[in-house]
Design a protein around this motif. Structure first.
Motif, short mmCIF file in Angstrom:
data_model
loop_
_atom_site.label_atom_id
_atom_site.label_comp_id
_atom_site.label_asym_id
_atom_site.label_seq_id
_atom_site.Cartn_x
_atom_site.Cartn_y
_atom_site.Cartn_z
N VAL A 1 69.27 37.23 51.76
CA VAL A 1 68.43 38.11 52.10
C VAL A 1 67.30 37.95 51.77
CG1 VAL A 1 68.21 40.61 53.62
CG2 VAL A 1 70.14 39.85 53.74
N PHE A 2 66.23 37.57 52.32
CA PHE A 2 65.20 37.83 51.75
C PHE A 2 64.27 38.82 52.30
CE2 PHE A 2 66.48 33.91 51.41
CZ PHE A 2 66.89 33.04 50.12
N ARG A 3 63.41 39.70 51.24
CA ARG A 3 62.50 40.86 52.29
C ARG A 3 60.82 40.60 52.17
NH1 ARG A 3 62.92 46.98 49.66
NH2 ARG A 3 61.68 47.93 51.53
N ALA A 4 60.33 40.66 53.38
CA ALA A 4 59.13 40.67 53.12
C ALA A 4 58.83 41.69 51.95
CB ALA A 4 58.54 40.41 54.65
N ARG B 1 54.19 46.88 57.05
CA ARG B 1 53.74 48.20 56.05
C ARG B 1 54.37 49.41 56.53
NH1 ARG B 1 49.88 45.22 54.74
NH2 ARG B 1 47.72 44.94 56.03
N ILE B 2 55.22 49.77 57.89
CA ILE B 2 56.14 50.72 57.22
C ILE B 2 57.34 49.65 57.00
CG2 ILE B 2 56.87 52.06 58.93
CD1 ILE B 2 54.49 52.51 59.92
N PHE B 3 57.95 48.80 58.38
CA PHE B 3 58.73 48.15 57.82
C PHE B 3 58.76 46.72 57.99
CE2 PHE B 3 59.01 51.81 61.26
CZ PHE B 3 60.32 52.75 60.74
N PRO B 4 59.87 46.64 56.85
CA PRO B 4 58.99 45.25 56.37
C PRO B 4 60.65 44.05 57.47
CG PRO B 4 60.68 45.99 54.61
CD PRO B 4 59.60 47.37 55.52
N ALA B 5 60.09 42.92 57.23
CA ALA B 5 60.81 42.33 57.95
C ALA B 5 61.39 41.80 56.90
CB ALA B 5 60.10 40.85 58.62
N GLN B 6 63.01 41.41 57.03
CA GLN B 6 63.88 40.73 56.43
C GLN B 6 64.45 39.63 57.21
OE1 GLN B 6 66.32 43.66 53.98
NE2 GLN B 6 65.79 44.72 55.39
N LEU C 1 47.23 32.74 49.13
CA LEU C 1 46.54 33.27 48.33
C LEU C 1 47.63 33.77 47.52
CD1 LEU C 1 44.40 33.22 46.18
CD2 LEU C 1 43.40 35.52 47.30
N ILE C 2 48.30 35.27 48.52
CA ILE C 2 49.54 36.47 47.91
C ILE C 2 50.40 35.58 48.44
CG2 ILE C 2 50.55 38.07 46.89
CD1 ILE C 2 46.52 38.98 47.28
N PHE C 3 50.70 35.45 49.80
CA PHE C 3 52.29 35.54 50.23
C PHE C 3 51.92 34.20 51.22
CE2 PHE C 3 51.25 39.77 50.42
CZ PHE C 3 51.99 40.48 49.24
N SER C 4 53.11 33.69 51.62
CA SER C 4 53.29 32.96 52.14
C SER C 4 53.98 33.55 53.68
CB SER C 4 54.16 31.82 51.18
OG SER C 4 54.05 31.14 50.20
N ASN C 5 54.21 32.23 54.85
CA ASN C 5 54.43 32.33 55.73
C ASN C 5 55.53 31.18 55.57
OD1 ASN C 5 52.41 34.70 56.40
ND2 ASN C 5 50.93 33.68 57.16
N VAL C 6 56.50 31.46 56.89
CA VAL C 6 57.76 30.36 57.20
C VAL C 6 57.26 31.08 58.63
CG1 VAL C 6 60.01 29.89 56.69
CG2 VAL C 6 58.22 30.81 54.58
N LEU C 7 57.66 29.50 59.62
CA LEU C 7 58.18 28.85 60.32
C LEU C 7 58.81 28.17 60.34
CD1 LEU C 7 56.42 29.60 63.26
CD2 LEU C 7 55.89 26.50 63.26
N ILE C 8 60.25 28.65 60.87
CA ILE C 8 61.06 28.29 61.75
C ILE C 8 61.06 27.89 63.06
CG2 ILE C 8 64.00 28.51 61.35
CD1 ILE C 8 63.79 30.85 59.39
N GLU C 9 61.38 26.99 62.89
CA GLU C 9 61.13 25.81 64.74
C GLU C 9 62.40 25.64 65.96
OE1 GLU C 9 58.07 23.21 64.22
OE2 GLU C 9 56.52 24.17 64.95
N THR C 10 62.47 25.55 66.91
CA THR C 10 64.22 25.41 67.10
C THR C 10 64.63 24.43 67.46
OG1 THR C 10 63.83 26.42 69.74
CG2 THR C 10 64.59 27.67 67.73
N GLY D 1 54.80 37.47 55.34
CA GLY D 1 54.71 37.48 53.85
C GLY D 1 55.16 38.18 52.42
N HIS D 2 56.56 36.74 52.88
CA HIS D 2 57.12 36.23 51.88
C HIS D 2 56.57 35.89 50.21
CE1 HIS D 2 61.10 36.88 53.86
NE2 HIS D 2 59.93 36.69 54.89
#
Length: 140
Positions: free
Chosen positions: A43-46, A54-59, A96-105, A116-117
């Motif tokens: 499980v990877f939490r943003a 900001r309020i509820f991080p995606a996982q 610069l700080i975070f990475s974004n991941v795009l998972i395509e179907t 934000g990972h």
């Protein structure tokens, strides 16, 4: 102002302050409870400092059979999942700080986008997906 009225006014102010503090504590408890880590090994939490978290991080939860993105909301939660056989590609956009991941179907519709990972988490997510896909296709 007589002493009884002053005591009544200060008592009212203290009561209002206590109620406001109790409500604020309840809201903080609710946010922390909704944002807690999901059970599971992969499980990877943003980060809360990133876009949309900001309020509820995606996982992101990765299992041998699927990839699921969990987004908590004030009421309920939103979950997107893709079976491992339908994952076409995994793209990592490192900023610069975070990475974004795009998972395509494989169908090309509605990819899972995770903001934000950390770079290490993004690379680990890609490695796990590739590993589980290889295991899935070797079984056949």
């Amino acid at each position: 102002m007589d002493p009884a009225a002053a005591a009544s006014t200060s008592s009212t102010v203290y009561t209002i302050v206590a109620i406001v503090i109790a409500i604020a504590a309840l809201v903080v408890w609710f946010i922390l409870r909704k944002g807690r880590r999901l059970p599971g090994e992969h499980v990877f939490r943003a980060s809360r400092l990133s876009k949309g978290n900001r309020i509820f991080p995606a996982q992101v939860q990765i299992t041998p059979t699927s990839v699921a993105l969990h987004n908590a909301q004030w009421i309920g939660r939103r979950e997107e999942s893709i079976h491992m056989a339908h994952v076409a590609s995994v793209k990592i956009d490192t900023n610069l700080i975070f990475s974004n991941v795009l998972i395509e179907t494989t169908g090309g519709h509605h990819p899972i986008v995770c903001y934000g990972h950390t770079k290490g988490d993004a690379i680990r997510m890609k490695q796990l997906i590739e590993k589980f896909q290889t295991e899935h296709y070797v079984k056949k």
